[in-house]
Write an enzyme that holds these catalytic residues in place. Structure first.
Site, PDB file in Angstrom:
ATOM      1  N   ILE A 114      -4.439  -2.066  -0.902  1.00  0.00           N
ATOM      2  CA  ILE A 114      -4.823  -0.749  -1.399  1.00  0.00           C
ATOM      3  C   ILE A 114      -4.673   0.267  -0.275  1.00  0.00           C
ATOM      4  O   ILE A 114      -5.040   0.000   0.865  1.00  0.00           O
ATOM      5  CB  ILE A 114      -6.272  -0.752  -1.960  1.00  0.00           C
ATOM      6  CG1 ILE A 114      -6.604   0.606  -2.566  1.00  0.00           C
ATOM      7  CG2 ILE A 114      -7.283  -1.177  -0.903  1.00  0.00           C
ATOM      8  CD1 ILE A 114      -7.895   0.614  -3.367  1.00  0.00           C
ATOM      9  N   ILE A 145      -5.792  -3.335   3.697  1.00  0.00           N
ATOM     10  CA  ILE A 145      -5.801  -1.881   3.638  1.00  0.00           C
ATOM     11  C   ILE A 145      -4.440  -1.366   4.111  1.00  0.00           C
ATOM     12  O   ILE A 145      -3.970  -1.732   5.188  1.00  0.00           O
ATOM     13  CB  ILE A 145      -6.920  -1.294   4.526  1.00  0.00           C
ATOM     14  CG1 ILE A 145      -8.269  -1.953   4.194  1.00  0.00           C
ATOM     15  CG2 ILE A 145      -6.964   0.218   4.364  1.00  0.00           C
ATOM     16  CD1 ILE A 145      -8.706  -1.826   2.756  1.00  0.00           C
ATOM     17  N   LYS A 146      -3.826  -0.519   3.285  1.00  0.00           N
ATOM     18  CA  LYS A 146      -2.502   0.017   3.626  1.00  0.00           C
ATOM     19  C   LYS A 146      -2.649   1.306   4.431  1.00  0.00           C
ATOM     20  O   LYS A 146      -3.348   2.236   4.027  1.00  0.00           O
ATOM     21  CB  LYS A 146      -1.694   0.290   2.358  1.00  0.00           C
ATOM     22  CG  LYS A 146      -1.268  -0.968   1.626  1.00  0.00           C
ATOM     23  CD  LYS A 146      -0.441  -0.663   0.392  1.00  0.00           C
ATOM     24  CE  LYS A 146       0.999  -0.332   0.735  1.00  0.00           C
ATOM     25  NZ  LYS A 146       1.831  -0.222  -0.497  1.00  0.00           N
ATOM     26  N   ILE A 147      -1.973   1.333   5.565  1.00  0.00           N
ATOM     27  CA  ILE A 147      -1.968   2.498   6.448  1.00  0.00           C
ATOM     28  C   ILE A 147      -0.518   2.894   6.690  1.00  0.00           C
ATOM     29  O   ILE A 147       0.297   2.049   7.068  1.00  0.00           O
ATOM     30  CB  ILE A 147      -2.655   2.182   7.789  1.00  0.00           C
ATOM     31  CG1 ILE A 147      -4.134   1.854   7.552  1.00  0.00           C
ATOM     32  CG2 ILE A 147      -2.516   3.350   8.765  1.00  0.00           C
ATOM     33  CD1 ILE A 147      -4.876   1.433   8.812  1.00  0.00           C
TER      34      ILE A 147
END
Length: 378
Positions: A114, A145-147
């Site tokens: 996400i 977690i998408k960065i």
């Protein structure tokens, strides 16, 4: 333990070559209908990626979200809070479906990603804070977690990995930026180690985008219009990805990585993203067949997954023997006056802008839904 039927032989072959197959899509209907579980069981899917565009399509339709929207409206939540409540609910549910895969693979797969709010892509501190909040909201060990791999995203990656949070780095287009991403990951692992965090629990993938590179470079080659230029169409994206894998092999064979590996750190795997073919002249499984390499992830839209199951051509490693040809192809493109650096910078900027636009569209759709249920969403 997940059992997989043999109804999709090319997908089985792809998995056998060390490629993890992830689905580049998610919706509530896909979860509640049992479709996601079926893809895990029958089509070797071992992970899920999401992005703002995917959620905009899913939640914007309203299908499956009516009851939660009504509850959120009664509570009078803000639009931003409503969106996060819905997206993290979907991610938690998908993570639960994939939990057996996560357990069976020791955390390597069974992952659901996400993304941080794309409007924060150029704000390091806000990205870190959002990543921590998303980890808390999603509340599953198999969530990533998408960065985004912007300049501001790089120190955020290091900080978030250093906190022990698993990260999917997204929107990588250039080889230089990819090396910076791997460096940020290693720095994060070193920071986590210094803090006494178990490195074995930290996983990461680096999402290297593929088809968009061909879309932009092919357009420029068509403008050049010579036979030499036209013969290079459909080759730049594969060349770029293959050289990314070469960089991955280089970084994860060096002494800095070896020191981390001795304390059970995990490699940051290359993930091929944007693998749906955009030019109908190309085979629809091009970016699957030609990017087979051990230790990679290929995240596919469902159409590409189905095409691969039906007629994918998987015959061993199609990456590591092609580095010289890849360099020659990119050099040939440069000789025609097409700047690699200009293209990848444009693609990164466009990638961030497209996700921002999708997020704003999603916020607008949810605001309308909340207002229609008698509450002013702000």
């Amino acid at each position: 333990m997940i059992t997989v039927s043999n109804t999709a032989e090319p997908l089985k072959a792809l998995s056998g070559e060390g490629v993890s197959i992830w689905l580049d899509d998610l919706s509530r209907k896909r979860i509640t209908s049992g479709n996601l579980a079926e893809l895990v069981e029958r089509k070797h899917v071992v992970g899920v990626t999401t992005n703002p565009s995917i959620f905009q399509a899913a939640i914007g339709s309203g299908e499956g979200y009516e009851e939660q929207l009504a509850d959120l409206a009664v509570r009078g939540v803000t639009v931003d809070e409503a969106v996060r409540m819905m997206t993290t609910a979907d991610v938690r549910a998908a993570a639960d479906v994939l939990r057996p895969v996560y357990d069976a693979t020791g955390g390597r797969d069974g992952r659901v990603s996400i993304e941080v709010d794309p409007r924060l892509a150029h704000n390091t501190a806000a990205t870190v804070a959002e990543a921590k909040q998303l980890g808390w909201l999603a509340d599953r060990p198999n969530v990533m977690i998408k960065i985004p791999a912007t300049k501001a995203g790089l120190p955020a990656i290091t900080e978030v990995i250093g906190l022990g949070i698993s990260v999917n780095v997204t929107l990588i287009f250039s080889l230089e930026r990819y090396r910076e991403v791997m460096d940020a990951y290693l720095a994060g692992l070193e920071k986590a180690q210094a803090a006494g965090i178990d490195l074995a629990a930290i996983h990461s993938v680096a999402s290297f985008f593929v088809s968009r590179v061909d879309s932009e470079i092919d357009k420029r080659l068509a403008k050049v219009g010579t036979d030499e230029a036209l013969a290079l169409r459909g080759r730049a994206a594969l060349a770029n990805a293959r050289l990314a894998y070469e960089a991955y092999e280089d970084v994860f064979a060096a002494d800095r990585w070896t020191a981390l590996a001795t304390v059970s750190a995990n490699k940051q795997r290359p993930l091929w993203a944007s693998t749906g073919v955009k030019d109908p002249a190309y085979k629809d499984t091009l970016y699957v067949d030609e990017l087979v390499a051990p230790g990679t992830v290929n995240t596919m839209p469902e159409a590409t997954l189905d095409a691969t199951a039906d007629h994918g051509d998987v015959h061993g490693d199609s990456v590591t023997g092609g580095y010289a040809r890849a360099r020659a192809d990119l050099m040939a493109v440069e000789r025609l006056g097409i700047s690699y650096d200009e293209v990848v910078k444009q693609l990164e900027d466009e990638g961030v802008s497209k996700f921002e636009a999708a997020w704003e569209d999603l916020l607008g759709a949810v605001a309308t839904s909340l207002s229609g249920k008698g509450v002013e969403g702000e």
